[in-house]
Design a protein around this motif. Sequence first.
Motif, PDB file in Angstrom:
ATOM      1  N   GLY A 178       7.739   7.117   2.334  1.00  0.00           N
ATOM      2  CA  GLY A 178       6.954   6.583   1.221  1.00  0.00           C
ATOM      3  C   GLY A 178       7.355   5.166   0.865  1.00  0.00           C
ATOM      4  N   TYR A 179       8.656   4.874   0.938  1.00  0.00           N
ATOM      5  CA  TYR A 179       9.144   3.520   0.620  1.00  0.00           C
ATOM      6  C   TYR A 179       8.625   2.507   1.643  1.00  0.00           C
ATOM      7  CZ  TYR A 179      12.412  -0.354   0.039  1.00  0.00           C
ATOM      8  OH  TYR A 179      12.964  -1.597  -0.134  1.00  0.00           O
ATOM      9  N   ASP A 180       8.705   2.860   2.930  1.00  0.00           N
ATOM     10  CA  ASP A 180       8.202   1.956   3.971  1.00  0.00           C
ATOM     11  C   ASP A 180       6.700   1.735   3.828  1.00  0.00           C
ATOM     12  OD1 ASP A 180      10.766   1.836   4.977  1.00  0.00           O
ATOM     13  OD2 ASP A 180      10.441   3.393   6.488  1.00  0.00           O
ATOM     14  N   LYS A 181       5.974   2.771   3.467  1.00  0.00           N
ATOM     15  CA  LYS A 181       4.533   2.644   3.293  1.00  0.00           C
ATOM     16  C   LYS A 181       4.204   1.712   2.134  1.00  0.00           C
ATOM     17  CE  LYS A 181       0.347   5.428   2.760  1.00  0.00           C
ATOM     18  NZ  LYS A 181      -0.196   6.813   2.585  1.00  0.00           N
ATOM     19  N   ARG A 182       4.941   1.843   1.039  1.00  0.00           N
ATOM     20  CA  ARG A 182       4.706   0.956  -0.114  1.00  0.00           C
ATOM     21  C   ARG A 182       5.039  -0.483   0.235  1.00  0.00           C
ATOM     22  NH1 ARG A 182       7.165   5.316  -2.694  1.00  0.00           N
ATOM     23  NH2 ARG A 182       9.149   4.183  -2.793  1.00  0.00           N
ATOM     24  N   LYS A 183       6.101  -0.713   0.999  1.00  0.00           N
ATOM     25  CA  LYS A 183       6.475  -2.075   1.388  1.00  0.00           C
ATOM     26  C   LYS A 183       5.417  -2.694   2.295  1.00  0.00           C
ATOM     27  CE  LYS A 183       9.827  -3.938   0.586  1.00  0.00           C
ATOM     28  NZ  LYS A 183      10.161  -4.855  -0.537  1.00  0.00           N
ATOM     29  N   GLU A 184       4.887  -1.905   3.221  1.00  0.00           N
ATOM     30  CA  GLU A 184       3.839  -2.413   4.106  1.00  0.00           C
ATOM     31  C   GLU A 184       2.576  -2.769   3.317  1.00  0.00           C
ATOM     32  OE1 GLU A 184       3.184   0.486   7.082  1.00  0.00           O
ATOM     33  OE2 GLU A 184       5.115   0.188   8.105  1.00  0.00           O
ATOM     34  N   GLU A 185       2.205  -1.922   2.370  1.00  0.00           N
ATOM     35  CA  GLU A 185       1.029  -2.207   1.547  1.00  0.00           C
ATOM     36  C   GLU A 185       1.241  -3.463   0.699  1.00  0.00           C
ATOM     37  OE1 GLU A 185       0.360   1.290  -0.702  1.00  0.00           O
ATOM     38  OE2 GLU A 185      -0.488   2.448   0.990  1.00  0.00           O
ATOM     39  N   GLU A 186       2.442  -3.635   0.182  1.00  0.00           N
ATOM     40  CA  GLU A 186       2.736  -4.827  -0.619  1.00  0.00           C
ATOM     41  C   GLU A 186       2.691  -6.094   0.232  1.00  0.00           C
ATOM     42  OE1 GLU A 186       3.713  -7.032  -4.021  1.00  0.00           O
ATOM     43  OE2 GLU A 186       3.046  -4.951  -3.775  1.00  0.00           O
ATOM     44  N   ALA A 187       3.257  -6.028   1.452  1.00  0.00           N
ATOM     45  CA  ALA A 187       3.228  -7.183   2.351  1.00  0.00           C
ATOM     46  C   ALA A 187       1.794  -7.519   2.768  1.00  0.00           C
ATOM     47  CB  ALA A 187       4.092  -6.913   3.577  1.00  0.00           C
ATOM     48  N   LYS A 188       0.993  -6.488   3.034  1.00  0.00           N
ATOM     49  CA  LYS A 188      -0.398  -6.705   3.404  1.00  0.00           C
ATOM     50  C   LYS A 188      -1.177  -7.338   2.258  1.00  0.00           C
ATOM     51  CE  LYS A 188      -4.436  -4.232   5.198  1.00  0.00           C
ATOM     52  NZ  LYS A 188      -4.979  -2.902   5.591  1.00  0.00           N
ATOM     53  N   ARG A 189      -0.937  -6.870   1.046  1.00  0.00           N
ATOM     54  CA  ARG A 189      -1.634  -7.432  -0.116  1.00  0.00           C
ATOM     55  C   ARG A 189      -1.255  -8.887  -0.339  1.00  0.00           C
ATOM     56  NH1 ARG A 189      -0.563  -8.236  -5.309  1.00  0.00           N
ATOM     57  NH2 ARG A 189       1.526  -7.353  -5.084  1.00  0.00           N
ATOM     58  N   GLN A 190       0.039  -9.214  -0.209  1.00  0.00           N
ATOM     59  CA  GLN A 190       0.469 -10.600  -0.376  1.00  0.00           C
ATOM     60  C   GLN A 190      -0.109 -11.502   0.701  1.00  0.00           C
ATOM     61  OE1 GLN A 190       4.730 -10.720  -0.629  1.00  0.00           O
ATOM     62  NE2 GLN A 190       4.807  -9.654  -2.600  1.00  0.00           N
ATOM     63  N   LYS A 191      -0.216 -10.978   1.934  1.00  0.00           N
ATOM     64  CA  LYS A 191      -0.793 -11.763   3.016  1.00  0.00           C
ATOM     65  C   LYS A 191      -2.259 -12.052   2.760  1.00  0.00           C
ATOM     66  CE  LYS A 191      -1.337 -11.804   8.047  1.00  0.00           C
ATOM     67  NZ  LYS A 191      -1.132 -11.039   9.300  1.00  0.00           N
ATOM     68  N   GLU A 192      -3.013 -11.039   2.274  1.00  0.00           N
ATOM     69  CA  GLU A 192      -4.418 -11.249   1.963  1.00  0.00           C
ATOM     70  C   GLU A 192      -4.594 -12.249   0.834  1.00  0.00           C
ATOM     71  OE1 GLU A 192      -5.920  -7.416   1.096  1.00  0.00           O
ATOM     72  OE2 GLU A 192      -6.002  -6.753   3.210  1.00  0.00           O
ATOM     73  N   GLU A 193      -3.760 -12.181  -0.172  1.00  0.00           N
ATOM     74  CA  GLU A 193      -3.843 -13.145  -1.274  1.00  0.00           C
ATOM     75  C   GLU A 193      -3.490 -14.546  -0.797  1.00  0.00           C
ATOM     76  OE1 GLU A 193      -1.429 -11.830  -4.472  1.00  0.00           O
ATOM     77  OE2 GLU A 193      -2.759 -10.186  -5.060  1.00  0.00           O
ATOM     78  N   ALA A 194      -2.511 -14.644   0.103  1.00  0.00           N
ATOM     79  CA  ALA A 194      -2.146 -15.960   0.637  1.00  0.00           C
ATOM     80  C   ALA A 194      -3.283 -16.558   1.441  1.00  0.00           C
ATOM     81  CB  ALA A 194      -0.888 -15.832   1.493  1.00  0.00           C
ATOM     82  N   GLU A 195      -3.995 -15.734   2.209  1.00  0.00           N
ATOM     83  CA  GLU A 195      -5.130 -16.237   2.981  1.00  0.00           C
ATOM     84  C   GLU A 195      -6.269 -16.668   2.066  1.00  0.00           C
ATOM     85  OE1 GLU A 195      -6.133 -13.121   5.610  1.00  0.00           O
ATOM     86  OE2 GLU A 195      -4.445 -13.462   6.995  1.00  0.00           O
ATOM     87  N   GLN A 196      -6.492 -15.920   1.001  1.00  0.00           N
ATOM     88  CA  GLN A 196      -7.565 -16.281   0.072  1.00  0.00           C
ATOM     89  C   GLN A 196      -7.230 -17.537  -0.720  1.00  0.00           C
ATOM     90  OE1 GLN A 196      -8.450 -12.947  -2.395  1.00  0.00           O
ATOM     91  NE2 GLN A 196      -9.267 -11.683  -0.731  1.00  0.00           N
ATOM     92  N   GLN A 197      -5.961 -17.720  -1.013  1.00  0.00           N
ATOM     93  CA  GLN A 197      -5.537 -18.857  -1.834  1.00  0.00           C
ATOM     94  C   GLN A 197      -4.935 -19.980  -0.997  1.00  0.00           C
ATOM     95  OE1 GLN A 197      -6.237 -18.989  -4.975  1.00  0.00           O
ATOM     96  NE2 GLN A 197      -6.973 -16.886  -5.164  1.00  0.00           N
TER      97      GLN A 197
END
Length: 282
Positions: A178-197
């Motif tokens: 569960g911890y690894d899954k949450r970290k992957e989701e957080e990294a993916k979200r930050q990457k998407e925000e970085a691409e948008q911004q």
Amino acid sequence: MAPSKKKHASSQPCVIPGGFTVLPLRFNADSVAQHSVYVKEHKVRAEKSSGRPMDRTLFALNIPPYCSEDVVKELFSQFGSVQSVELRDHPGSSQESGPKLSRFFKPAEKQGFKVCYIVFQNSSSVAAAKSHPHDAPLLVCTEQRPVRTGTQKWIQQYTDSIIPPGKLQEKVNSFMEGYDKRKEEEAKRQKEEAEQQQEDEEGWVKVTRGPKGAKGRPHSEVANKKTLEKEMRKKKRKELMNFYTWQHRNTQKEHIAELRKKFEEDKQRISLLRAQRKFKPY
């Protein structure tokens, strides 16, 4: 013969200031000592969408230490079907930060009187609990529902504290997944925000349309971070520019002082030359 007014009054629910109803409690049928639990309907506007519905939640105070969640659930089931029971040391919001931990990783519970949130299936159960007569105590320990105390309770607690290695390893693996899954989701979200911004070379930000129905957010963590870094760079450049300006002004002052000194020396030299060039016939 009609019952006396005193007896009739005692069969009514006892309501104290604050809107709490007093529920008498005894450990078993042979017990003489009586304990009081105070209940009222739970009404908090901030928790409308939480797991504590306003019309089906009963808030209870002064729950004895020997009453677990299972015991409380069985105890209040006589008023109606109980959906969930939550024991806490202090009243508070039901929203907990972070993942839900297993009992193996939770700290030892404090021994003492607690508060409880009881959620019923129907709203009529809350009214039934509030209208319970004061002269009919609830029994915690019965033949159908035995409650362990004293040495039996300590032995049970010691037995429960011994964790099988296989079961513990299973819980640890589940938590880490569960911890690894949450970290992957957080990294993916930050990457998407970085691409948008993402900014181009001239500092422009490309604005793209998000998914349909998604609410636009004026700022993101990546954008805020970039703005902060830009402000820090601008502040450093300003400090460096001010430093050079001060150094330049100081150099100018020294140069002007040097010119004035040289000017005074030249004046004295010219005066001396003029005095030497005077015509003297004799």
